[in-house]
Design a protein around this motif. Structure first.
Motif, PDB file in Angstrom:
ATOM      1  N   GLU A 177      25.946 -18.933  44.331  1.00 30.42           N
ATOM      2  CA  GLU A 177      25.770 -17.690  43.574  1.00 30.42           C
ATOM      3  C   GLU A 177      25.753 -17.972  42.078  1.00 30.42           C
ATOM      4  OE1 GLU A 177      25.063 -14.644  44.666  1.00 30.42           O
ATOM      5  OE2 GLU A 177      24.926 -15.559  46.649  1.00 30.42           O
ATOM      6  N   TYR A 178      26.628 -18.882  41.642  1.00 30.45           N
ATOM      7  CA  TYR A 178      26.724 -19.233  40.229  1.00 30.45           C
ATOM      8  C   TYR A 178      25.421 -19.866  39.730  1.00 30.45           C
ATOM      9  CZ  TYR A 178      28.338 -21.761  36.061  1.00 30.45           C
ATOM     10  OH  TYR A 178      28.479 -22.255  34.800  1.00 30.45           O
ATOM     11  N   THR A 179      24.867 -20.814  40.505  1.00 31.45           N
ATOM     12  CA  THR A 179      23.626 -21.488  40.084  1.00 31.45           C
ATOM     13  C   THR A 179      22.438 -20.534  40.123  1.00 31.45           C
ATOM     14  OG1 THR A 179      23.324 -22.325  42.342  1.00 31.45           O
ATOM     15  CG2 THR A 179      24.359 -23.808  40.770  1.00 31.45           C
TER      16      THR A 179
ATOM     17  N   LYS B 101      22.571 -17.349  39.390  1.00 34.81           N
ATOM     18  CA  LYS B 101      22.673 -16.541  38.174  1.00 34.81           C
ATOM     19  C   LYS B 101      22.203 -17.332  36.959  1.00 34.81           C
ATOM     20  CE  LYS B 101      26.535 -13.674  39.747  1.00 34.81           C
ATOM     21  NZ  LYS B 101      27.975 -13.375  39.575  1.00 34.81           N
TER      22      LYS B 101
ATOM     23  N   GLU C 257      30.304 -19.611  46.398  1.00 39.25           N
ATOM     24  CA  GLU C 257      30.455 -19.252  44.985  1.00 39.25           C
ATOM     25  C   GLU C 257      29.545 -20.096  44.102  1.00 39.25           C
ATOM     26  OE1 GLU C 257      35.175 -17.933  44.962  1.00 39.25           O
ATOM     27  OE2 GLU C 257      34.592 -20.033  44.647  1.00 39.25           O
ATOM     28  N   PHE C 258      29.457 -21.393  44.403  1.00 37.35           N
ATOM     29  CA  PHE C 258      28.629 -22.285  43.586  1.00 37.35           C
ATOM     30  C   PHE C 258      27.158 -21.902  43.693  1.00 37.35           C
ATOM     31  CE2 PHE C 258      26.387 -26.375  42.806  1.00 37.35           C
ATOM     32  CZ  PHE C 258      26.831 -26.586  41.515  1.00 37.35           C
TER      33      PHE C 258
ATOM     34  N   TYR D 210      34.609 -24.506  42.959  1.00 37.50           N
ATOM     35  CA  TYR D 210      33.992 -23.340  43.597  1.00 37.50           C
ATOM     36  C   TYR D 210      33.886 -23.603  45.098  1.00 37.50           C
ATOM     37  CZ  TYR D 210      32.099 -22.414  38.869  1.00 37.50           C
ATOM     38  OH  TYR D 210      31.933 -22.187  37.526  1.00 37.50           O
TER      39      TYR D 210
END
Length: 236
Positions: A150-152, A154, A147-148, A143
């Protein structure tokens, strides 16, 4: 008689000087004199070496002139004393090893703490990428830092347990990736972070920073300080 008296008496009865014994022990006369006066505080290794240098048994050094020299009680007492000395030596060796390991663990913890601050700086400025590897399936995903993050976010919002599992080192391996220009940019940003540099400065003064990378950042910080100072001097 004390052990010091015994050693001196044996040495003098053999017409041996402290210089001669010191030479046999490959040490100086003053150092041997110090050992001879330590007596009961000598280690088993030191007692053995001095006995060999004198050409007598360690028993003679410990109990010269004693009426119990060949007595069973004396033998048992001698064994106990030797055992006690050996146990003391083992304890001291273990203590030294413990503090060496403790010092190593402390340096590792400090490096981990400082590098975490460095990675957070990358997150803050959205620099670099993050590789996430599932240790069970061997699957990897890379990522961008944006992106990372945003991913964490979520994961933590939807399922906190999944968020925690992501940072479980037995399940996932997370690695920060930076190319050359990104590393250079991050190092320059780190130099401007006062708290970060103060921490490196304090830990380095205590000799607790061994990471070449962190020391390079600190050197860059010093170069910038003295570079600015020199520029100001030239301008003046």
């Amino acid at each position: 008689m004390t052990i010091t008296d015994n050693i001196r008496a044996i040495r003098e009865s053999l017409n041996l000087t402290q210089e001669v014994i010191a030479d046999r022990l490959n040490t100086t006369r003053s150092n041997y004199a110090y050992l001879e006066n330590r007596g009961e505080k000598l280690t088993i290794e030191q007692l053995t070496n001095i006995s060999k240098a004198l050409g007598v048994s360690i028993n003679e050094v410990l109990y010269r002139g004693s009426s119990e020299l060949n007595d069973v009680k004396w033998i048992n007492d001698t064994k106990k004393k030797l055992t006690d000395i050996q146990e003391q030596n083992e304890y001291l060796r273990d203590l030294v090893a413990f503090y060496k390991e403790k010092d190593k663990n402390l340096k590792d913890k400090i490096k981990s703490h400082l590098m975490q601050d460095y990675y957070e700086l990358a997150d803050k400025h959205f620099i670099g990428r993050v590789r996430v590897k599932d240790l069970k399936t061997k699957k990897e995903i890379i990522y961008s830092n944006t992106e990372f993050n945003e991913y964490t976010k979520k994961l933590s919002a939807n399922d906190f347990q999944k968020f925690e599992e992501l940072f479980d080192e037995t399940k996932y391996k997370i690695q920060n990736l930076y190319d050359g220009p990104e590393t250079k940019k991050l190092m320059n940003l780190a130099v401007k972070e006062e708290n970060f540099m103060n921490e490196i400065f304090r830990y380095n003064l205590l000799g607790l920073v061994e990471s070449e990378f962190l020391l390079n950042i600190f050197q860059l910080f010093l170069d910038k300080i003295y570079g600015k100072k020199n520029e100001n001097d030239e301008a003046g």
